[in-house]
Write a protein that holds these residues in place. Structure first.
Motif, PDB file in Angstrom:
ATOM      1  N   VAL A 151       0.297  -1.102  -0.138  1.00  0.00           N
ATOM      2  CA  VAL A 151       0.173   0.297   0.430  1.00  0.00           C
ATOM      3  C   VAL A 151       1.033   1.107   0.106  1.00  0.00           C
ATOM      4  CG1 VAL A 151      -1.849   1.544   1.666  1.00  0.00           C
ATOM      5  CG2 VAL A 151      -2.193  -1.318   1.159  1.00  0.00           C
ATOM      6  N   ARG A 152       0.172   2.565  -0.419  1.00  0.00           N
ATOM      7  CA  ARG A 152       1.229   3.561  -0.821  1.00  0.00           C
ATOM      8  C   ARG A 152      -0.020   4.198  -1.169  1.00  0.00           C
ATOM      9  NH1 ARG A 152       4.657   4.293  -5.706  1.00  0.00           N
ATOM     10  NH2 ARG A 152       5.225   6.755  -4.650  1.00  0.00           N
ATOM     11  N   PHE A 153       0.384   5.644  -0.213  1.00  0.00           N
ATOM     12  CA  PHE A 153      -0.251   6.978  -1.278  1.00  0.00           C
ATOM     13  C   PHE A 153       0.280   8.246  -1.083  1.00  0.00           C
ATOM     14  CE2 PHE A 153       0.519   6.345   2.961  1.00  0.00           C
ATOM     15  CZ  PHE A 153       1.114   7.893   4.174  1.00  0.00           C
ATOM     16  N   LEU A 154       0.074   8.705  -1.249  1.00  0.00           N
ATOM     17  CA  LEU A 154      -0.139  10.296  -2.647  1.00  0.00           C
ATOM     18  C   LEU A 154      -1.407  11.399  -1.777  1.00  0.00           C
ATOM     19  CD1 LEU A 154       1.510   9.351  -5.846  1.00  0.00           C
ATOM     20  CD2 LEU A 154       2.717   9.905  -3.667  1.00  0.00           C
ATOM     21  N   PRO A 155      -0.247  12.744  -1.778  1.00  0.00           N
ATOM     22  CA  PRO A 155      -1.312  14.055  -0.784  1.00  0.00           C
ATOM     23  C   PRO A 155      -1.630  14.290  -2.157  1.00  0.00           C
ATOM     24  CG  PRO A 155       0.824  14.295  -1.138  1.00  0.00           C
ATOM     25  CD  PRO A 155       1.134  12.962  -1.520  1.00  0.00           C
ATOM     26  N   THR A 156      -3.171  14.983  -2.224  1.00  0.00           N
ATOM     27  CA  THR A 156      -3.862  15.335  -3.985  1.00  0.00           C
ATOM     28  C   THR A 156      -5.144  16.105  -2.605  1.00  0.00           C
ATOM     29  OG1 THR A 156      -5.146  14.666  -5.119  1.00  0.00           O
ATOM     30  CG2 THR A 156      -5.527  12.892  -2.474  1.00  0.00           C
ATOM     31  N   ASN A 157      -5.419  16.955  -3.454  1.00  0.00           N
ATOM     32  CA  ASN A 157      -6.664  17.851  -3.268  1.00  0.00           C
ATOM     33  C   ASN A 157      -8.157  17.554  -3.470  1.00  0.00           C
ATOM     34  OD1 ASN A 157      -6.496  18.518  -5.620  1.00  0.00           O
ATOM     35  ND2 ASN A 157      -5.969  20.373  -5.937  1.00  0.00           N
ATOM     36  N   LYS A 158      -7.775  16.428  -3.983  1.00  0.00           N
ATOM     37  CA  LYS A 158      -9.232  15.454  -4.277  1.00  0.00           C
ATOM     38  C   LYS A 158      -9.936  14.968  -3.149  1.00  0.00           C
ATOM     39  CE  LYS A 158      -8.416  16.775  -8.849  1.00  0.00           C
ATOM     40  NZ  LYS A 158      -8.844  17.277  -9.703  1.00  0.00           N
TER      41      LYS A 158
END
Length: 234
Positions: free
Chosen positions: A126-133
């Motif tokens: 699992v990974r994650f990236l920042p988003t403004n969505k």
């Protein structure tokens, strides 16, 4: 979408619950609706900004959550499938199941990862990236989102990508896509599920897969992992 579920408490811990923990009897919910599409595409090169993703140390926990936490999330509505464990990350806001004989390992630019003891390509991460969505629907049409993910994020320059199907589900007002896809290169081929979702200001991606030759045998097991991914409110 209204989701109906029943609550049960099948294990116990003290109120001091670790931020990241494993449990073999944590309840779960898996109510969803699906719409499927098929897409085929050629692999293209990709580069992913990895600066915002980091692997965190794991804290092991035994037991389960208190009753108040059980009511907080539909993850806790039913029992974990036999031969699976739950990984729960309260800090980063997600949880999922993995086979109970897999072990954790370091996977570059990913927050958590587990793999089979003997088959290196048989793993979940699992990974994650920042988003403004705020939701995956904000990314655009599903076909476009899925094609871009597989071609530009998951496929290496020398790989050919085939998307076999896409499922969409909504749980507690949170939307998820689960994609089944294959990647083929001159030396080997893999088949995987990728579950993606947006929440907590993050774009989450869970990938679970195996060597193509073993896919038919293990597909149902790996689908449990892909379907189990949940975002937690943080």
């Amino acid at each position: 979408m209204a989701i109906s579920s029943s609550l049960s408490l099948s294990c116990w811990v003290s109120t001091a619950i670790p931020d990241k923990f494993h449990c073999t009897e944590l309840p779960r919910a898996i109510t969803a609706h699906f719409s499927c599409k098929s897409i085929t595409c050629s692999g293209e090169s990709a580069s992913i900004d990895e600066s915002h993703c980091k692997r965190r140390s794991l804290l092991l926990g035994v037991g389960a959550l208190t009753t108040s936490l059980l009511h907080a999330n539909s993850l806790f509505a039913q029992e974990i499938p036999e031969k699976f464990r739950a990984f729960v990350d309260k800090v980063d806001g997600y949880s999922y199941y993995y086979p109970n004989d897999w072990r954790d390992f370091e996977f570059r630019a990913h927050d958590s990862a587990f793999k089979d003891r003997y088959m290196q390509l048989h793993n979940v991460r699992v990974r994650f990236l920042p988003t403004n969505k705020t939701d995956i629907h904000d990314l655009g049409p599903m076909e476009q989102v899925v094609t871009d993910l597989v071609r530009h994020k998951l496929a290496a320059p020398n790989q050919y990508a085939t998307i076999f199907g896409v499922e969409e589900k909504s749980i507690d007002g949170k939307n998820y896509y689960t994609i089944e896809y294959g990647l083929a290169s001159p030396n080997f081929a893999t088949t995987s599920f990728a579950t993606i979702a947006i929440g907590n200001g993050r774009y989450y991606t869970l990938i679970v897969g195996a060597n193509e030759r073993r896919w038919k045998r293990y597909r149902n097991q790996l689908k449990v992992v892909a379907d189990s991914f949940r975002m937690l409110d943080i």
